[in-house]
Design an enzyme around this catalytic site. Sequence first.
Site, short mmCIF file in Angstrom:
data_model
loop_
_atom_site.label_atom_id
_atom_site.label_comp_id
_atom_site.label_asym_id
_atom_site.label_seq_id
_atom_site.Cartn_x
_atom_site.Cartn_y
_atom_site.Cartn_z
N VAL A 55 -9.44 -8.55 32.28
CA VAL A 55 -9.09 -8.71 33.68
C VAL A 55 -9.04 -10.20 33.97
CG1 VAL A 55 -9.71 -8.20 36.07
CG2 VAL A 55 -10.25 -6.54 34.26
N CYS A 56 -7.98 -10.64 34.64
CA CYS A 56 -7.86 -12.03 35.06
C CYS A 56 -8.00 -12.98 33.85
CB CYS A 56 -8.91 -12.31 36.14
SG CYS A 56 -8.64 -13.82 37.08
N THR A 57 -8.84 -14.00 33.95
CA THR A 57 -8.95 -14.98 32.87
C THR A 57 -9.80 -14.49 31.70
OG1 THR A 57 -10.77 -16.04 34.07
CG2 THR A 57 -8.57 -16.96 34.37
N THR A 110 -2.26 -13.05 32.53
CA THR A 110 -3.54 -13.41 33.14
C THR A 110 -3.24 -13.83 34.57
OG1 THR A 110 -5.56 -14.72 32.90
CG2 THR A 110 -3.49 -15.83 32.40
#
Length: 319
Positions: free
Chosen positions: A104-106, A124
């Site tokens: 998730v995300c970074t 990302t």
Amino acid sequence: MTQRTVLVVLFDEVQSLDVTGPLEVFTGAAKAVPGSYRVRTAALGAGPVRTSSGLTLVPDLPLAQAPVPDILLVPGGAGTRRPDRPLTDWLRAHGPRAGRLVSVCTGAIRLAEAGLLDGRRATTHWAYCDRLARDHPAVHVDPDPIYVRDGHVATSAGVTAGIDLALALVEEDLGRDTALSVARNLVVFLRRPGNQAQFSAQLAAQTARREPLRDVQQFISEHPGADLGVESLAARARLSPRHFARAFRAETGTTPGRYVDRVRVEHARRLLEDTRAGVEEISRTCGYGTPEAMRRAFVKTLGTSPAEYRRRFHPTATR
């Protein structure tokens, strides 16, 4: 039913919503279908970790004691923006054994540092796509979608995109009805399409500094069905078409035509999700003129037709 284990990795300065969003989805599914998922959290140490917002989370167990999971989820947060050799080494050793590898995300940065995204398409948070591509040239970074599936590896954009991806995994495992039940309990749509853009036209473009151009941006957003050609918009800004087009791009980072295209797709998408209006009516309301013109715009932007988009994402279409 075989119970699937979901292991969520914790670390200092993790983004709390990257953890709790997917966690709520999987635990909600486990309540809807008892025995379907067992969700655990783990960190390198046994002690609590502090999230980027200051919230303290206590892991269920150390990573050294964690079983091989069916889903290994790596969240993002400020903690991913500096090296963490022990966690990277653990992911490199244990990540390939997981049934599905999710970020998730970074969190994608951590997977890339462990070599787990080499040769794969990934995404990302939009603000870190350039860094991911620069630091890890073996990764095929796609900055636009809210999530990307490549084999058993799935990566998502920031925060709420992790919920979308988790719902997609629940739908894959337990079926649409269960995923819809979880989504309704969380008061979110079942899921957005993975190739939906990460942010709206208004967020994607900068806000113009000069008031006439800001007024034009506002007019486009409020009147997607109007004549939004360069000549018409330039007249509204009291500029020549050439000067207007140059100034609009300089101040917003995009051309007037591209901005209009994104606003119209966004408006049409909302009408498909929230109303019963027909495709022909929506195409006129949003300035396309014909359903075929709207279909081409949807396929180009979202990778799906308006009819298919509505079938997936209109709440009453899933009952």
